[in-house]
Write an enzyme that holds these catalytic residues in place. Structure first.
Site, PDB file in Angstrom:
ATOM      1  N   HIS A 221      46.804   4.674 -53.712  1.00  0.00           N
ATOM      2  CA  HIS A 221      45.799   4.980 -54.311  1.00  0.00           C
ATOM      3  C   HIS A 221      45.813   6.633 -54.182  1.00  0.00           C
ATOM      4  O   HIS A 221      45.588   7.656 -54.950  1.00  0.00           O
ATOM      5  CB  HIS A 221      44.036   4.761 -54.324  1.00  0.00           C
ATOM      6  CG  HIS A 221      43.332   3.863 -54.927  1.00  0.00           C
ATOM      7  ND1 HIS A 221      43.388   2.828 -54.890  1.00  0.00           N
ATOM      8  CD2 HIS A 221      42.889   3.468 -56.352  1.00  0.00           C
ATOM      9  CE1 HIS A 221      43.131   1.580 -55.456  1.00  0.00           C
ATOM     10  NE2 HIS A 221      42.228   2.231 -56.611  1.00  0.00           N
TER      11      HIS A 221
ATOM     12  N   ASP B 150      47.078  -4.949 -57.866  1.00  0.00           N
ATOM     13  CA  ASP B 150      46.489  -3.769 -56.855  1.00  0.00           C
ATOM     14  C   ASP B 150      44.979  -3.517 -57.243  1.00  0.00           C
ATOM     15  O   ASP B 150      44.674  -4.992 -57.659  1.00  0.00           O
ATOM     16  CB  ASP B 150      46.537  -2.170 -57.298  1.00  0.00           C
ATOM     17  CG  ASP B 150      46.005  -1.620 -56.096  1.00  0.00           C
ATOM     18  OD1 ASP B 150      46.024  -1.540 -55.030  1.00  0.00           O
ATOM     19  OD2 ASP B 150      45.526  -0.647 -57.027  1.00  0.00           O
ATOM     20  N   SER B 151      43.984  -4.033 -56.341  1.00  0.00           N
ATOM     21  CA  SER B 151      42.501  -4.387 -57.063  1.00  0.00           C
ATOM     22  C   SER B 151      42.299  -2.399 -57.601  1.00  0.00           C
ATOM     23  O   SER B 151      40.950  -2.796 -58.393  1.00  0.00           O
ATOM     24  CB  SER B 151      42.267  -3.897 -55.691  1.00  0.00           C
ATOM     25  OG  SER B 151      42.257  -1.880 -55.420  1.00  0.00           O
TER      26      SER B 151
ATOM     27  N   CYS C 144      49.356  -3.011 -52.838  1.00  0.00           N
ATOM     28  CA  CYS C 144      48.129  -2.720 -52.796  1.00  0.00           C
ATOM     29  C   CYS C 144      48.156  -3.150 -50.759  1.00  0.00           C
ATOM     30  O   CYS C 144      48.661  -4.397 -50.006  1.00  0.00           O
ATOM     31  CB  CYS C 144      46.809  -3.706 -52.994  1.00  0.00           C
ATOM     32  SG  CYS C 144      45.425  -3.767 -52.032  1.00  0.00           S
TER      33      CYS C 144
ATOM     34  N   CYS D 127      47.210   3.912 -48.791  1.00  0.00           N
ATOM     35  CA  CYS D 127      46.752   3.304 -49.285  1.00  0.00           C
ATOM     36  C   CYS D 127      47.753   3.808 -50.272  1.00  0.00           C
ATOM     37  O   CYS D 127      47.435   5.317 -51.116  1.00  0.00           O
ATOM     38  CB  CYS D 127      45.463   3.592 -49.294  1.00  0.00           C
ATOM     39  SG  CYS D 127      44.780   2.932 -50.717  1.00  0.00           S
TER      40      CYS D 127
ATOM     41  N   GLU E  96      39.145   6.024 -58.615  1.00  0.00           N
ATOM     42  CA  GLU E  96      38.979   5.472 -59.626  1.00  0.00           C
ATOM     43  C   GLU E  96      38.143   5.638 -61.274  1.00  0.00           C
ATOM     44  O   GLU E  96      38.326   5.655 -61.831  1.00  0.00           O
ATOM     45  CB  GLU E  96      38.487   3.882 -59.551  1.00  0.00           C
ATOM     46  CG  GLU E  96      39.223   2.905 -58.289  1.00  0.00           C
ATOM     47  CD  GLU E  96      40.112   2.073 -59.337  1.00  0.00           C
ATOM     48  OE1 GLU E  96      40.000   2.409 -60.733  1.00  0.00           O
ATOM     49  OE2 GLU E  96      41.474   1.892 -59.025  1.00  0.00           O
TER      50      GLU E  96
HETATM   51  N1  DGL Z   1      45.230   0.714 -53.340  1.00  0.00           N
HETATM   52  C1  DGL Z   1      44.743  -0.237 -52.496  1.00  0.00           C
HETATM   53  C2  DGL Z   1      45.653   0.297 -50.681  1.00  0.00           C
HETATM   54  O1  DGL Z   1      46.693   0.408 -50.329  1.00  0.00           O
HETATM   55  C3  DGL Z   1      43.672  -0.939 -51.624  1.00  0.00           C
HETATM   56  C4  DGL Z   1      42.327   0.259 -52.411  1.00  0.00           C
HETATM   57  C5  DGL Z   1      40.807  -0.957 -52.247  1.00  0.00           C
HETATM   58  O2  DGL Z   1      40.850  -1.257 -53.325  1.00  0.00           O
HETATM   59  O3  DGL Z   1      39.948   0.219 -51.506  1.00  0.00           O
HETATM   60  O4  DGL Z   1      44.876  -0.720 -50.169  1.00  0.00           O
END
Ligand code: DGL
Length: 271
Positions: A185, A9-10, A72, A183, A151
């Site tokens: 996150h 993931d990012s 992600c 997302c 984050e």
């Molecule tokens: N967690 C990621 C997603 O599901 C990326 C969020 C990001 O880095 O902008 O899209």
């Protein structure tokens, strides 16, 4: 040692998927890469996201994973097909599982999708939902302010509440009964999102359905770990940014101590 499942993931978002994989498949060993030095991916160009995803996969492949999970949505939308063509192990994304879970849940046929700018712009959820149910009504909203909050570990402050309200409060005027957290996150913000959307809206995270898909693939390819005599496997985490904040969030979310190796990219971050 048994082959691991590699998850990327990012940043810390993919931990929401990792946790569910560890819960459903407790015998599997997981390696996890959070590209925290270059998060967020959401506002970046497709080329950048594709290159970053390739770079992480090239890094993880040295650990001989039996499967790669792009945990992600933004990277799934851009890079899933490309990564599948580059590696010889199964590659799973998080968009189709999330769409399947939402279609299985909605009664009104009106589904909300929130995600990064990249994911929403790609139209990947709308496409996945329409492939399953052509007449589904989809209401999408990009929420670029959520990932930076997560984050930083800022999950439930007044600032978080105000940001979430400002970003998605207007979705309450639609007959949405199911909201996809598009997302990885966003499950960190579940309490706040749920408070704002109210009790009649079911929140869907793709983690559960993704872990089920992984289980099915491993079962049918006879790759499930069945090591009854071995101890529970140890997992290994990597992050490219500040290791302290990553470790704090990961240990809090997973409820266990983690082994973390910081990775410094040779190629400087593009901002
Ligand atoms: N967690 C990621 C997603 O599901 C990326 C969020 C990001 O880095 O902008 O899209």
């Amino acid at each position: 040692m048994q082959q691991p499942i590699a998850i990327l993931d990012s940043g810390v978002g993919g931990l929401t998927v990792a946790k569910e994989i560890m819960r459903q498949l407790p015998r599997e060993r997981v390696i996890y890469f959070g590209d925290t030095a270059r998060t967020p991916y959401g506002p970046r160009s497709s080329d950048e996201i594709l290159n970053f995803t390739r770079e992480i996969v090239d890094y993880l492949i040295q650990y001989s994973p039996k499967m790669i999970v792009i945990a992600c949505n933004t990277a799934t939308a851009v890079a899933l097909t490309d990564i599948r063509s580059r590696v010889s192990v199964p590659v799973v994304g998080v968009i189709n599982p999330g769409a399947r879970a939402a279609i299985g849940r909605t009664v009104t046929g009106c589904v909300g999708v929130i995600g990064t700018e990249g994911t929403i712009k790609s139209g990947a959820y709308e496409q996945a939902l329409r492939e399953l149910t052509p007449h589904v009504q989809v209401v999408s909203e990009a929420c670029p302010k959520f990932v930076p909050l997560v984050e930083k570990g800022n999950f439930s402050s007044q600032q978080t509440y105000d940001t979430v309200l400002d970003s998605i409060g207007h979705l309450r005027s639609y007959p949405i009964d199911t909201l996809i957290l598009g997302c990885t996150h966003y499950p960190f913000l579940t309490d706040t999102i749920s408070e704002i959307m109210g009790p009649n809206v079911t929140l869907i995270s793709s983690a559960d359905e993704t872990a089920r898909e992984i289980s099915t693939i491993l079962q049918s390819s006879r790759k499930l770990a069945s090591n009854e005599n071995e101890n529970i496997p140890f997992h290994h985490f990597f992050c490219s940014g500040d290791p302290e904040i990553f470790k704090t969030i990961a240990q809090q979310w997973l409820g266990e101590q983690i082994k973390l190796t910081p990775v410094v990219w040779l190629v400087p971050c593009i901002s």
